[in-house]
Scaffold this motif. Structure first.
Motif, PDB file in Angstrom:
ATOM      1  N   THR A  96      20.958  41.206  37.657  1.00  0.00           N
ATOM      2  CA  THR A  96      22.211  41.378  36.920  1.00  0.00           C
ATOM      3  C   THR A  96      22.977  40.064  36.885  1.00  0.00           C
ATOM      4  O   THR A  96      22.782  39.185  37.733  1.00  0.00           O
ATOM      5  N   VAL A  97      23.872  39.926  35.889  1.00  0.00           N
ATOM      6  CA  VAL A  97      24.690  38.719  35.756  1.00  0.00           C
ATOM      7  C   VAL A  97      26.071  39.013  36.331  1.00  0.00           C
ATOM      8  O   VAL A  97      26.698  40.007  35.964  1.00  0.00           O
ATOM      9  N   VAL A  98      26.535  38.165  37.219  1.00  0.00           N
ATOM     10  CA  VAL A  98      27.825  38.416  37.882  1.00  0.00           C
ATOM     11  C   VAL A  98      28.931  37.485  37.411  1.00  0.00           C
ATOM     12  O   VAL A  98      30.115  37.811  37.516  1.00  0.00           O
ATOM     13  N   ALA A  99      28.563  36.315  36.866  1.00  0.00           N
ATOM     14  CA  ALA A  99      29.586  35.354  36.444  1.00  0.00           C
ATOM     15  C   ALA A  99      28.984  34.350  35.480  1.00  0.00           C
ATOM     16  O   ALA A  99      27.765  34.174  35.428  1.00  0.00           O
ATOM     17  N   LYS A 100      29.872  33.696  34.723  1.00  0.00           N
ATOM     18  CA  LYS A 100      29.447  32.635  33.804  1.00  0.00           C
ATOM     19  C   LYS A 100      30.195  31.347  34.146  1.00  0.00           C
ATOM     20  O   LYS A 100      31.351  31.391  34.576  1.00  0.00           O
ATOM     21  N   ARG A 278      21.277  40.556  42.575  1.00  0.00           N
ATOM     22  CA  ARG A 278      20.759  41.923  42.476  1.00  0.00           C
ATOM     23  C   ARG A 278      21.907  42.885  42.202  1.00  0.00           C
ATOM     24  O   ARG A 278      23.059  42.616  42.536  1.00  0.00           O
ATOM     25  N   HIS A 279      21.568  44.034  41.601  1.00  0.00           N
ATOM     26  CA  HIS A 279      22.601  45.030  41.290  1.00  0.00           C
ATOM     27  C   HIS A 279      23.355  45.458  42.537  1.00  0.00           C
ATOM     28  O   HIS A 279      24.590  45.587  42.522  1.00  0.00           O
ATOM     29  N   ASN A 280      22.647  45.688  43.627  1.00  0.00           N
ATOM     30  CA  ASN A 280      23.300  46.201  44.832  1.00  0.00           C
ATOM     31  C   ASN A 280      24.035  45.119  45.618  1.00  0.00           C
ATOM     32  O   ASN A 280      24.614  45.395  46.664  1.00  0.00           O
ATOM     33  N   PHE A 281      24.019  43.886  45.097  1.00  0.00           N
ATOM     34  CA  PHE A 281      24.675  42.788  45.803  1.00  0.00           C
ATOM     35  C   PHE A 281      25.743  42.129  44.938  1.00  0.00           C
ATOM     36  O   PHE A 281      26.330  41.129  45.343  1.00  0.00           O
ATOM     37  N   LYS A 286      30.361  38.503  43.829  1.00  0.00           N
ATOM     38  CA  LYS A 286      31.624  38.197  43.153  1.00  0.00           C
ATOM     39  C   LYS A 286      32.705  37.798  44.150  1.00  0.00           C
ATOM     40  O   LYS A 286      33.495  36.876  43.907  1.00  0.00           O
ATOM     41  N   LYS A 287      32.761  38.491  45.276  1.00  0.00           N
ATOM     42  CA  LYS A 287      33.743  38.137  46.301  1.00  0.00           C
ATOM     43  C   LYS A 287      33.465  36.732  46.837  1.00  0.00           C
ATOM     44  O   LYS A 287      34.395  35.937  47.051  1.00  0.00           O
ATOM     45  N   PHE A 288      32.195  36.425  47.020  1.00  0.00           N
ATOM     46  CA  PHE A 288      31.819  35.109  47.526  1.00  0.00           C
ATOM     47  C   PHE A 288      32.205  34.017  46.525  1.00  0.00           C
ATOM     48  O   PHE A 288      32.786  32.990  46.900  1.00  0.00           O
ATOM     49  N   LEU A 331      32.274  38.662  35.714  1.00  0.00           N
ATOM     50  CA  LEU A 331      31.989  39.635  34.670  1.00  0.00           C
ATOM     51  C   LEU A 331      32.129  41.051  35.197  1.00  0.00           C
ATOM     52  O   LEU A 331      31.988  41.299  36.402  1.00  0.00           O
ATOM     53  N   GLU A 332      32.372  41.980  34.269  1.00  0.00           N
ATOM     54  CA  GLU A 332      32.470  43.382  34.654  1.00  0.00           C
ATOM     55  C   GLU A 332      31.096  43.920  35.043  1.00  0.00           C
ATOM     56  O   GLU A 332      30.066  43.481  34.534  1.00  0.00           O
ATOM     57  N   ASP A 333      31.087  44.867  35.961  1.00  0.00           N
ATOM     58  CA  ASP A 333      29.831  45.535  36.320  1.00  0.00           C
ATOM     59  C   ASP A 333      29.262  46.247  35.104  1.00  0.00           C
ATOM     60  O   ASP A 333      30.017  46.745  34.254  1.00  0.00           O
ATOM     61  N   GLN A 334      27.950  46.298  35.006  1.00  0.00           N
ATOM     62  CA  GLN A 334      27.249  47.020  33.944  1.00  0.00           C
ATOM     63  C   GLN A 334      27.504  46.426  32.555  1.00  0.00           C
ATOM     64  O   GLN A 334      27.290  47.107  31.546  1.00  0.00           O
TER      65      GLN A 334
END
Length: 735
Positions: A96-100, A278-281, A286-288, A331-334
């Motif tokens: 999954t993508v968490v940030a840009k 990963r999705h579960n991480f 994001k917090k990191f 980024l938003e989840d999902q």
């Protein structure tokens, strides 16, 4: 200050469970920077918690795909990668993508081609030696190949691997990550070769390949190994004076430009780097990222101790993140990958086969806007002897534009206003309809096409029609009357009309939205696709399978008052004889035939051309045959539009279709006839004689400057949902 402390403590809570946060690195220099990030975190976290804090762990990977795999199997947690690799990580490996990364110009990069001054232009790339920042990467592969394919400079029949086609195009290359099956595309690379995997760095997407990434591709050009380098603009944003004196950009039109002109001289624009996990991480990631950016980012509280977006202290470039990064956008989840990377970019990747071979690549998906069009399209599919045709159902021309942009359909024929909208949405012309006697296979030549776009060949006119016995109606007293329009955004019944009806309001900022102005100008109308009193005259269709309420005022033939034939039906009234319109705005080309069809179809008996008159701009009323001297203006031709990558496929399909189906020699199906389906102008205008290839002219040139400028001024002030949809694409350039 309290907020900052709370942020640190919240992140610490997540990270202090005994498990290290593991960042994937691609070089020894990245390892060093990552280790310093870990030390800096330990130094600034609260002393009371330092013993229980788990440090950042730096996981060395062999290449970007090894990084993806390590994250997938829980041997690493995150990495920042090129958008091409990000797409693969999401679609093929379930990450999954968490940030840009966000740069000075946003989250996107310009793909540029660089050469030594005076040595090359973009039209002479075949047979040169090339260096690219990475295989299947945004700038060095995806946008470049999309550019070459769209221009027909590169021929790919989808049977061959694309890498094999590129091998035959360039003389020799270095494209890190392309793989051992394409030795010609690695010939210029300089990484260490070894049979031991961990010691082999040749042509790999890692820092140990000297020509890897945009920095490496530029280095390759400077070394003299290559004639041209394909990379992103971030590498040349701060080019040295000597680089600016020695190198130049290759522009799409064959000219060249200085390195600093990347925003106007480029091959296209696409998404930059993004951070995967990963999705579960993703929550922890994001917090990191929030923490390290708060501490060490551009405005970080501890920036003096460690700079997150600088690699100079480690004698490298773009370590962990691109040095040009201003900040990280979470980024938003999902979130859908198409909205993260952009609809155009994802459609490009699918076209290039990033998910493997696809049935979509072998068929033409034509967009149909009504049951009648679907019936005609299905007969077309059964009649065509070459490429497979799939008929895709949409609700309107604007819906077709959305579907083509989203890669759910491939092509559609659009009127001039919708072609303008489609052009603004990144679609491109394939062919134009030609209506005059001069039309034929020979009109594909450039010189004839230029005359065609200037309106030299049998123009179509927008006209205003009234019943002959309604003597009191003229062009100067249409306000407050009942009006019939072919559809919302139609060239004649919406755009050109605005100059003569609501044109007086154009300087009033509150009323410059012409859709809103029409609501006030006319008493009630049928303008299929509109709302409010502009739909009050519409009747829908009792014959369709859908409820009448859902077809009423629909922007397709399911509304019986849609199109040129529909506007005429609206003017004469329904079959019971009840009249609904005082004036109809339509196009002249099939008016006489449509009047005849009123009687033939049983819609309204006894009408002849003598029962109607045209309304002229000077207030006169004349016979319906005098449209050349009594009209609202010329209307540009309909245009077949598609995505840039699909131009060749659609053009080849259309040429084969009209060669076998475009003439009356076929008794069962005619591409340019619609009467047998109970409507007119289905899929193409019935007046079409031939589809003309437009030789890479853009939509603006085809529409002509007067029409284009009118559309610009109107849509600058008139809201259209479809343009909002297209503006969502993250790399839509404002330049």
């Amino acid at each position: 200050m309290k907020t900052a402390t709370a942020l640190v403590l919240a992140t610490f809570t997540l990270l202090s469970s005994g498990k290290k946060f593991r960042w994937c690195t691609l070089s020894d220099l990245e390892q060093r920077k990552c280790a310093e990030l870990s030390k800096a975190l330990l130094a600034v976290l609260p002393l009371a918690t330092i013993n229980s804090f788990a440090r950042v762990s730096c996981i060395r990977a062999h290449n970007t795909h090894d990084c993806i795999d390590k994250i997938r199997v829980n041997k690493a947690d995150a990495a920042s990668l090129d958008a091409g690799d990000v797409y693969s990580a999401v679609k093929m490996y379930g990450l999954t993508v968490v940030a840009k990364e966000i740069y000075k110009e946003g989250s996107c990069v310009f793909a540029v081609a660089i050469a030594r001054k005076g040595n090359l232009d973009i039209q002479k790339l075949r047979g040169v030696q090339s260096c690219h920042n990475g295989a299947r990467w945004t700038s060095g592969w995806n946008i470049l190949l999309g550019f070459l394919l769209a221009r027909n400079d590169l021929f790919w029949d989808k049977e061959q691997p694309l890498s094999q086609v590129i091998s035959g195009y360039f003389n020799a290359s270095c494209i890190p990550g392309i793989g051992v099956t394409s030795p010609q595309l690695c010939a210029l690379c300089q990484g260490q070769k070894s049979y031991v995997r961990d010691k082999n760095h040749f042509c790999e997407t890692s820092g140990n390949e000297p020509f890897y990434d945009s920095e490496g591709a530029f280095r390759c050009l400077k070394s003299g190994a290559a004639d041209v380098a394909f990379l992103d603009h971030l590498e040349i944003m701060n080019a040295t004076e000597s680089d600016q004196e020695e190198y130049e950009l290759l522009c799409p039109d064959g000219t060249t430009a200085e390195l600093r002109a990347y925003s106007t001289c480029n091959l296209g624009r696409g998404p930059g780097h993004a951070i995967i996990s990963r999705h579960n991480f993703q929550k922890i990631t994001k917090k990191f990222l929030t923490l390290i950016q708060h501490l060490f980012g551009q405005k970080g509280k501890q920036k003096a101790r460690f700079e997150l977006f600088s690699s100079a202290p480690f004698r490298g470039k773009n370590l962990l993140f691109r040095d040009a990064t201003q900040h990280l956008q979470l980024l938003e989840d999902q979130a859908e990958i198409a909205h993260i990377l952009g609809l155009d970019y994802v459609a490009l990747l699918k076209g290039l086969g990033h998910e493997g071979s696809s049935l979509d690549n072998s068929v033409v998906r034509w967009c149909c806007i009504s049951h009648a069009e679907l019936r005609k399209c299905e007969e077309w599919a059964l009649s065509i002897k070459s490429d497979p045709l799939v008929c895709v159902q949409a609700t309107s021309m604007t819906n077709c534009i959305e579907m083509i942009k989203s890669n759910e359909a491939d092509a559609v024929t659009l009127d001039a206003t919708h072609a303008y909208i489609a052009g603004k949405c990144g679609l491109v012309p394939v062919a134009v309809e030609c209506y005059g006697k001069e039309c034929g296979p020979g009109t594909g030549r450039t010189e004839k096409l230029i005359r065609f776009t200037d309106g030299a060949l049998s123009p179509i006119y927008a006209i205003a029609v009234a019943k002959k016995n309604a003597k009191h109606v003229n062009v100067h007293n249409l306000g407050g009357r009942r009006s019939c329009h072919s559809h919302l955004y139609s060239p004649g019944g919406w755009l050109l009309l605005s100059r003569y009806t609501v044109g007086a309001l154009e300087n009033d900022a509150e009323n410059c939205d012409i859709s809103s102005a029409y609501q006030s100008y006319f008493w009630k109308s049928c303008m299929p696709g509109a709302v409010g009193n502009l739909c009050k005259v519409c009747i829908g269709d009792d014959e369709t399978e859908m409820p009448k309420a859902s077809s009423r005022c629909a922007a397709n033939h399911n509304e019986r008052y849609y199109g040129n034939m529909g506007a005429l039906r609206c003017l004469v009234g329904n079959p019971s004889g009840r009249s609904f319109g005082d004036v109809a705005f339509l196009e002249h080309y099939n008016l006489l035939q449509n009047i005849e069809n009123l009687d033939n179809t049983g819609w309204a008996k006894g009408y002849t051309p003598n029962d109607f008159e045209l309304l002229c701009l000077d207030g006169r009323r004349v016979a319906v045959t005098e449209w050349a001297d009594c009209n609202l203006g010329p209307v540009p031709p309909n245009i077949v539009m598609t995505r840039p990558m699909a131009i060749t496929k659609i053009y080849d399909f259309l040429m084969k279709s009209q060669e076998s189906l475009g003439t009356s020699l076929d008794p069962d199906f005619h591409l340019f006839q619609s009467q047998k389906y109970g409507e007119s102008d289905l899929l193409f205008k019935d007046a079409t004689q031939y589809l003309v290839h437009i030789n890479h002219l853009d939509y603006q040139a085809i529409l002509g400057e007067p029409f284009f400028q009118l559309a610009e001024s109107v849509f600058n002030c008139t809201h259209a949902d479809i343009l909002d949809f297209c503006k969502q694409d993250i790399c839509t350039s404002s330049s």
